[in-house]
Design a protein around this motif. Sequence first.
Motif, short mmCIF file in Angstrom:
data_model
loop_
_atom_site.label_atom_id
_atom_site.label_comp_id
_atom_site.label_asym_id
_atom_site.label_seq_id
_atom_site.Cartn_x
_atom_site.Cartn_y
_atom_site.Cartn_z
N LEU A 1 0.84 -1.20 0.00
CA LEU A 1 0.00 0.00 0.00
C LEU A 1 0.87 1.25 0.00
O LEU A 1 0.66 2.18 -0.79
CB LEU A 1 -0.94 0.00 1.21
CG LEU A 1 -1.78 1.26 1.41
CD1 LEU A 1 -2.74 1.49 0.25
CD2 LEU A 1 -2.53 1.18 2.74
N ALA A 2 1.87 1.28 0.88
CA ALA A 2 2.77 2.44 0.95
C ALA A 2 3.54 2.61 -0.35
O ALA A 2 3.71 3.73 -0.85
CB ALA A 2 3.73 2.28 2.13
N ASP A 3 4.00 1.50 -0.93
CA ASP A 3 4.76 1.54 -2.18
C ASP A 3 3.90 2.06 -3.32
O ASP A 3 4.38 2.82 -4.17
CB ASP A 3 5.30 0.15 -2.48
CG ASP A 3 6.27 0.14 -3.64
OD1 ASP A 3 7.17 1.01 -3.68
OD2 ASP A 3 6.15 -0.75 -4.50
N SER A 4 2.63 1.69 -3.35
CA SER A 4 1.74 2.19 -4.40
C SER A 4 1.53 3.70 -4.25
O SER A 4 1.55 4.44 -5.24
CB SER A 4 0.41 1.45 -4.36
OG SER A 4 0.57 0.12 -4.78
N ALA A 5 1.35 4.16 -3.02
CA ALA A 5 1.21 5.60 -2.80
C ALA A 5 2.48 6.33 -3.23
O ALA A 5 2.42 7.40 -3.85
CB ALA A 5 0.89 5.89 -1.34
N PHE A 6 3.62 5.75 -2.91
CA PHE A 6 4.91 6.29 -3.34
C PHE A 6 4.94 6.43 -4.86
O PHE A 6 5.30 7.48 -5.40
CB PHE A 6 6.02 5.36 -2.82
CG PHE A 6 7.38 5.54 -3.38
CD1 PHE A 6 7.94 6.79 -3.59
CD2 PHE A 6 8.16 4.42 -3.67
CE1 PHE A 6 9.23 6.93 -4.09
CE2 PHE A 6 9.45 4.56 -4.16
CZ PHE A 6 9.99 5.81 -4.38
N ALA A 7 4.54 5.38 -5.57
CA ALA A 7 4.57 5.41 -7.03
C ALA A 7 3.71 6.53 -7.60
O ALA A 7 4.14 7.25 -8.51
CB ALA A 7 4.11 4.06 -7.58
#
Length: 153
Positions: free
Chosen positions: A69-75
């Motif tokens: 989830l955090a990685d997707s927001a980062f992207a």
Amino acid sequence: MSESTIERISAQEMAERCARTMWDDDYASRGLGMELEEVHPGYARLSMTVREDMVNGHDNCHGGFIFTLADSAFAFSCNYNNFVTVAQGAGIDYLAPAKRGDRLTAIAEERSRGGRTGVYDIRVENQDGRVVALFRGKSYQTRAQMIPGLEVE
């Protein structure tokens, strides 16, 4: 491409178009039930409900799903200027457990961007505002455009 075929749009519209382009092909985020709630240049907010199939043997949300989830927001926060931007590194600190049924929200904010690299902080919190994890991502901007023929005015 000639100058006359380039469409110039605002930075906000560029962020929104890049997000739509990415979202349409992001089967992983959509498959996990994530929702892209908001995007601005250098900022994104995504949310996800912890499902039964995301819970580990301790009856907590598996850390890999929180990371995702955090990685997707980062992207979504770093892909706002029409150049494909990828992760060159990331780390996460888990601060509190998330439980089945929790609604997690990841808020990503750009901290630094210079040249072709950037640093982004992502806070993951539950529906009560309790911080579940802190994630830091480092980005690298490639030379490839996401949507040919667009540039920020």
